[in-house]
Write an enzyme that holds these catalytic residues in place. Structure first.
Site, PDB file in Angstrom:
ATOM      1  N   GLU A  24      90.960 -18.522  77.498  1.00 11.42           N
ATOM      2  CA  GLU A  24      91.475 -19.164  78.712  1.00 11.42           C
ATOM      3  C   GLU A  24      91.363 -18.206  79.896  1.00 11.42           C
ATOM      4  O   GLU A  24      90.863 -18.568  80.960  1.00 11.42           O
ATOM      5  CB  GLU A  24      92.934 -19.558  78.475  1.00 11.42           C
ATOM      6  CG  GLU A  24      93.619 -20.179  79.684  1.00 11.42           C
ATOM      7  CD  GLU A  24      95.106 -20.391  79.452  1.00 11.42           C
ATOM      8  OE1 GLU A  24      95.717 -21.135  80.237  1.00 11.42           O
ATOM      9  OE2 GLU A  24      95.667 -19.798  78.498  1.00 11.42           O
ATOM     10  N   HIS A  25      91.844 -16.983  79.717  1.00  9.78           N
ATOM     11  CA  HIS A  25      91.794 -15.951  80.756  1.00  9.78           C
ATOM     12  C   HIS A  25      91.036 -14.734  80.233  1.00  9.78           C
ATOM     13  O   HIS A  25      91.246 -14.316  79.099  1.00  9.78           O
ATOM     14  CB  HIS A  25      93.202 -15.485  81.150  1.00  9.78           C
ATOM     15  CG  HIS A  25      94.146 -16.580  81.514  1.00  9.78           C
ATOM     16  ND1 HIS A  25      95.146 -17.018  80.664  1.00  9.78           N
ATOM     17  CD2 HIS A  25      94.251 -17.327  82.643  1.00  9.78           C
ATOM     18  CE1 HIS A  25      95.830 -17.988  81.255  1.00  9.78           C
ATOM     19  NE2 HIS A  25      95.306 -18.204  82.445  1.00  9.78           N
TER      20      HIS A  25
END
Length: 430
Positions: free
Chosen positions: A326-327
């Protein structure tokens, strides 16, 4: 916390185990959610009132489920000036970035004289789900509502639970900043059902966006197809790629910034420096001693955290692409060079002074991002979630005579006689 080394025997098996370990909660909420949705679809506002009394301990007639303009203004006025300034800064940056995303219409005439085009039009109505209670996140209001506004969506309806009748001033202030006036004190799967199917009180919407618990996520899954949704969000995750020149405490804090979200959250450090890996692990241990949310963060780090030592940055990039996080934080001297090797990540934060928390609040790009390795095929929330494409074709007689015969041949080959005739009859005129 798992320690992996790409030079060790059995790394491939250990890495496969790491990929498969998370999100194996066997508790199914599908059936209770299905029952709630059916009840809301059948009984409408009466069901909403019953569930609000049951889950939020709030007994109200249906007409009081909508938060009045006076209540919104009153609650928003309670927000301290410094926090309002922070909300305005975040809103300005989010709006500016998403305005830059807006695409242009397409219109051209091709070599056969056929005029072709593509028009972008906004959705009519969007439903925003916002978690309520103490864990309310005004930043999520900004990230979900502002792209819709920029896209030109006329109607935004927001549902936010208010346990025991308590409203969150920051959430309402954020909604006010975004121009959201239609707000209901309803939560859970019942709120998703109301926005999807409509009731006497709440008109149905075209798409539902926003985070929620397992019941909300499952409700969104079940109404998909009747309405659009943003995504089915899983626990938060971050991968930090860092060299030995970094302050281990900063790396530790960035890892724990994800771990404190949820016991199922995942934080992974990838480094070429084995000694730095040890220093970072020790820094995490020290920070956990004083972190207010240490119970949650410790559980996340213990069960799902990992430190992976690699032999090269190229190897690090391969692992990142397999994780599809996601990040992704890139804390290297040449973050852009490394980022060029990344194909799968929801958002990339480049440089030693750009922690993922920047993106959560004031970076500008959206913080609603694909989780659970779905960055392999999905993107973060954007204006494109609130607009749709319509293609246009315009042909005159001369143009049809150029391309029509090929269409007739293909229609006959597929055995669709009416298709062929709709073209050939026009071609035979005059």
């Amino acid at each position: 916390m798992k320690r992996l080394d790409t030079s060790a025997a059995g790394f491939s098996e250990d890495f496969a185990t790491l990929l498969a370990a998370r999100g194996s909660d066997e508790r199914s909420v599908a059936e209770p959610v299905r029952a709630i949705l059916a009840d809301v679809r059948s009984r409408g506002d009466e069901a909403l009132c019953d569930y609000t009394a049951r889950f939020d301990r709030l007994t109200l007639p249906a007409e009081k489920l909508r938060i009045s303009a006076e209540e919104i203004a009153s609650e928003a006025a309670r927000v301290p000036a410094d926090l309002m300034d922070a909300l305005r800064t975040a809103a300005r940056r989010i709006e500016t970035f998403h305005a830059a995303q807006m695409p242009k219409d397409l219109d051209f005439t091709d070599e056969d004289g056929i005029r072709l085009g593509m028009r972008w039009t906004p959705l009519d109505a969007v439903g925003l789900y916002v978690p309520g209670g103490k864990a309310a996140y005004p930043s999520s209001v900004l990230m979900n509502a502002l792209p819709a506004r920029v896209a030109g969506v006329k109607r935004l309806a927001m549902c936010v639970p208010s346990p025991d009748g308590v409203l969150n001033p920051l959430v309402l202030a954020a909604a006010q900043l975004c121009g959201v006036e239609e707000i209901y004190r309803i939560g859970g799967a019942q709120a998703v059902g109301a926005m999807a199917f409509g009731t006497d009180l709440i008109a149905p919407v075209d798409r539902i966006v926003g985070p929620g618990n397992a019941y909300v996520a499952e409700a969104k899954r079940q109404v998909f197809g009747h309405v659009g949704i943003d995504s089915i969000a899983g626990p938060s995750e971050v991968v930090v790629v860092a060299d030995g020149q970094n302050d281990p405490r900063l790396v530790a804090l960035d890892l724990l910034a994800q771990a404190e979200h949820d016991e199922q959250a995942q934080a992974i450090l990838i480094t070429t420096d084995a000694a730095f890996a040890e220093r970072a692990a020790e820094a995490v241990r020290k920070e956990l001693e004083t972190l207010p949310r240490t119970a949650i963060a410790s559980k996340s780090w213990e069960d799902h955290g990992a430190i992976i030592v690699v032999r090269s940055l190229e190897e690090a990039a391969e692992i990142v692409n397999a994780l599809a996080p996601e990040h992704l934080e890139v804390m290297l001297d040449a973050p852009r060079d490394f980022s060029a090797m990344i194909r799968h990540a929801g958002a990339i934060f480049m440089g030693r002074y750009c922690p993922e928390a920047v993106g959560d609040y004031v970076g500008g790009p959206n913080h609603v991002l694909p989780t659970s390795r779905t960055a392999r095929f999905a993107s973060g929330l954007s204006v494109f979630d609130f607009i749709k494409r319509t293609t246009t074709i315009e042909a005159d007689e001369a143009g049809l005579r150029r391309i029509g015969p090929a269409g007739v041949a293909l229609a006959k080959a597929e055995g669709l006689d009416a298709h062929a005739l709709s073209l050939s009859v026009r071609l035979e005129k005059n």
